[in-house]
Design an enzyme around this catalytic site. Structure first.
Site, PDB file in Angstrom:
ATOM      1  N   SER A 247      38.129  28.226  43.510  1.00  0.00           N
ATOM      2  CA  SER A 247      37.886  27.605  42.205  1.00  0.00           C
ATOM      3  C   SER A 247      38.864  26.460  41.984  1.00  0.00           C
ATOM      4  O   SER A 247      39.891  26.355  42.648  1.00  0.00           O
ATOM      5  CB  SER A 247      38.036  28.640  41.088  1.00  0.00           C
ATOM      6  OG  SER A 247      39.396  28.756  40.737  1.00  0.00           O
ATOM      7  N   LYS A 248      38.468  25.621  41.026  1.00  0.00           N
ATOM      8  CA  LYS A 248      39.287  24.452  40.734  1.00  0.00           C
ATOM      9  C   LYS A 248      40.686  24.860  40.279  1.00  0.00           C
ATOM     10  O   LYS A 248      41.612  24.076  40.331  1.00  0.00           O
ATOM     11  CB  LYS A 248      38.614  23.610  39.651  1.00  0.00           C
ATOM     12  CG  LYS A 248      37.281  23.055  40.116  1.00  0.00           C
ATOM     13  CD  LYS A 248      36.627  22.226  39.046  1.00  0.00           C
ATOM     14  CE  LYS A 248      35.217  21.859  39.480  1.00  0.00           C
ATOM     15  NZ  LYS A 248      34.482  21.119  38.467  1.00  0.00           N
ATOM     16  N   ARG A 249      40.791  26.122  39.817  1.00  0.00           N
ATOM     17  CA  ARG A 249      42.091  26.586  39.356  1.00  0.00           C
ATOM     18  C   ARG A 249      43.148  26.569  40.458  1.00  0.00           C
ATOM     19  O   ARG A 249      44.333  26.478  40.179  1.00  0.00           O
ATOM     20  CB  ARG A 249      41.946  28.003  38.820  1.00  0.00           C
ATOM     21  CG  ARG A 249      42.234  28.034  37.361  1.00  0.00           C
ATOM     22  CD  ARG A 249      42.019  29.376  36.755  1.00  0.00           C
ATOM     23  NE  ARG A 249      40.911  29.291  35.857  1.00  0.00           N
ATOM     24  CZ  ARG A 249      40.037  30.245  35.651  1.00  0.00           C
ATOM     25  NH1 ARG A 249      40.142  31.377  36.296  1.00  0.00           N
ATOM     26  NH2 ARG A 249      39.059  30.064  34.803  1.00  0.00           N
TER      27      ARG A 249
END
Ligand code: GLU
Length: 533
Positions: A247-249
């Site tokens: 994920s972009k996280r």
């Protein structure tokens, strides 16, 4: 039935590789059946949606070559294809659901509703809400409240036949009475997705597994409207090599760890961002990607590659990325791995999409890119390099003439995997060396008579009748054979002079690329430095 699929991104950020894979599978499924692929922008969340994100998604899909038959910038009979431009469509649907008793205006806050539901023993509650007195409603209005509209979810089972996961059952009592129209008059994603899939004639929905539980809500809405949902299929999640959801996280996490080490004061100085902007990021209150990128750039930290643009900037080919993504959850059978889009269309089927999570392997993607660099015709590589330069700020390759760029691509053919590799390798050739690698200089100039040989080579080159690789080779060979010198003795000092390093593509190609005058200048500079000690 002629298939119609849609890719329906919410424009809240740029296109993630998982989204690109969804778009690819939708595209393949539609093309395989001779049908249409629709792009629909789901911007019902007015707070998080941006035009820039929409433009970015459009740009990334085009770069990948996943063109749409209907959608933004293309049009089509069932548009517009931006949900924010379709409010006139959703309003009457919501009104009809209220009129038929399938939905109701809810004035209470989420917390108040939960308490009421608890007290009222669950599902019968929705019918009691319709019994709100005029006085109660007037009182809510007087407080300045606005209602949302909720679907009255019936208390029974909802069964979804998923094309990939099989039968998935959820009971109505596990679902809240979901909001279908928000207080700002916008429909929620759930309402809009059902209405649009119906009106746009979508036959097959494919999307990420995170949406699985939403399908039962959509089923409840569709039933209330007397519609049948398209077939659905949920694609396996994608994990990173460390085994976490990709994920972009991850970008935020990486930048935050580096940022904390550096300390907020240093960070503010290096990034030019204020302490006030950096602190919430460092404290985990926001994962804003622009802040993560600013920190990474300031500290020279590499962020994990998650979004399509990350791969484009790094100099990957769309052909390779698509091929890699195709295999991330789908198997064509046999051991075929390199597949053109046409071959994928031919082989694609949902039966061969797995239901277990897939692991993103950057090394495999790199290998695949290398294969495509070798496989594709030169014209295609040349076009791809230009498309890469459009998004790659500050590359020394951007300043080259068209011919010089093509020359460089030919010179380094077979030596690079991505265009960033090419840039790294070519950089020394593009600028006159300011210093020379010490070990290379010791070995090739100072030991033996390297410098003297280089001085003689300079004269020989100055007398070369023409400056292309073949005639340079012929000219220098005549001399070296007469002089009894091996090619290595000549080439290595030359390489150091030309690039500051002992590694270059074949020496005569390199000379031809650098040019007669520039070669002379670079040799003189090194000889002068040698003479000065
Ligand atoms: N707008 C949703 C998203 O971006 C798409 C869900 C769907 O395909 O139904 O996650």
């Amino acid at each position: 039935m002629v298939p119609r699929t849609r890719f329906a991104p919410s424009p809240t950020g740029s296109l993630h590789v998982g989204g690109a894979r969804t778009a690819l599978y939708c595209w393949l499924y539609a093309k395989k059946g001779g049908g249409q692929f629709v792009l629909r922008i789901e911007d019902t969340d007015q707070v998080r949606s941006t035009d820039a994100a929409t433009r970015g998604i459009v740009r990334d899909l085009r770069w990948l070559g996943l063109t749409w038959d209907e959608g933004p910038e293309v049009g089509g009979p069932f548009g517009p294809y931006l949900q924010s431009e379709r409010l006139d469509t959703y309003g009457p649907v919501v009104a009809s659901l209220v009129a038929s008793g399938h939905a109701y205006e809810a004035w209470e806050t989420r917390e108040e509703l939960a308490a009421l539901r608890e007290a009222g023993g669950g599902v019968g509650f929705v019918y009691r809400r319709r019994a709100l007195s005029d006085e109660q409603i007037a009182a809510f209005k007087a407080e300045g409240r606005t209602p949302v509209v909720r679907l009255a979810v019936p208390d029974r089972q909802f069964v979804v036949q998923d094309a990939i996961l099989g039968e998935v059952v959820v009971h109505g009592s596990e679902m809240e009475d979901l909001v279908i129209q928000k207080a700002d008059g916008f429909p929620t994603y759930h309402l809009a997705v059902v209405v649009d899939d119906q009106l746009m004639g979508i036959t097959q929905v494919l999307r990420g597994q995170e949406h699985l539980k939403n399908t039962h809500k959509h089923e409840a809405i569709a039933e209330a409207l007397g519609w049948t949902l398209p077939r659905v299929g949920h694609l396996p999640l994608i994990f990173n090599p460390q085994g976490q959801k990709m994920s972009k996280r991850e970008k935020a996490r990486t930048a935050r760890a580096a940022g904390k080490k550096a300390g907020v004061a240093v960070l503010a100085e290096k990034t030019g961002l204020s302490v006030g902007a950096l602190t919430p990021f460092l404290n985990n209150e926001t994962d804003a990607i622009p802040i993560a990128e600013a920190i990474a750039a300031a500290l020279g930290v590499d962020l994990p590659m998650i979004e399509v643009m990350d791969f484009r900037r790094a100099g990957y080919l769309p052909e390779a990325l698509l091929n890699y993504l195709a295999l991330l959850g789908w198997s064509p059978g046999g051991d075929r791995e390199l597949l053109s889009l046409d071959a994928m269309v031919e082989l694609f089927s949902l039966d061969r999409v797995g239901n277990t999570s897939a692991r993103f392997d950057p090394e495999k993607l790199r290998w695949m890119n290398g294969e495509y660099v070798k496989l594709l015709p030169f014209e295609r590589i040349a076009a791809a390099a230009r498309s890469w330069l459009e998004v790659c700020e500050g590359s020394p390759l951007a300043a080259l003439s068209s011919d010089a760029l093509d020359g460089l691509l030919r010179l380094f053919a077979g030596r690079y995997v991505t265009f960033s590799d090419l840039e790294r390798q070519a950089r020394p050739l593009l600028t006159r060396p300011k210093e020379w690698d010490k070990a290379a200089r010791d070995k090739h100039l100072r030991k033996g008579d390297g410098a003297a040989t280089l001085a003689r080579v300079a004269e020989v080159l100055a007398a070369a009748p023409s400056w292309d690789a073949a005639s340079l080779e012929a000219h220098v060979t005549v001399w070296s054979e007469a002089a009894g010198l091996g090619l290595g003795k000549i080439a290595q000092p030359l390489r150091v002079a030309l690039t500051g390093t002992a590694v270059t593509p074949p020496i005569f190609d390199t000379l031809a690329y650098v040019g007669r005058d520039e070669t002379a200048l670079r040799i003189s500079a090194l000889l002068a430095a040698e003479a000065a000690g």
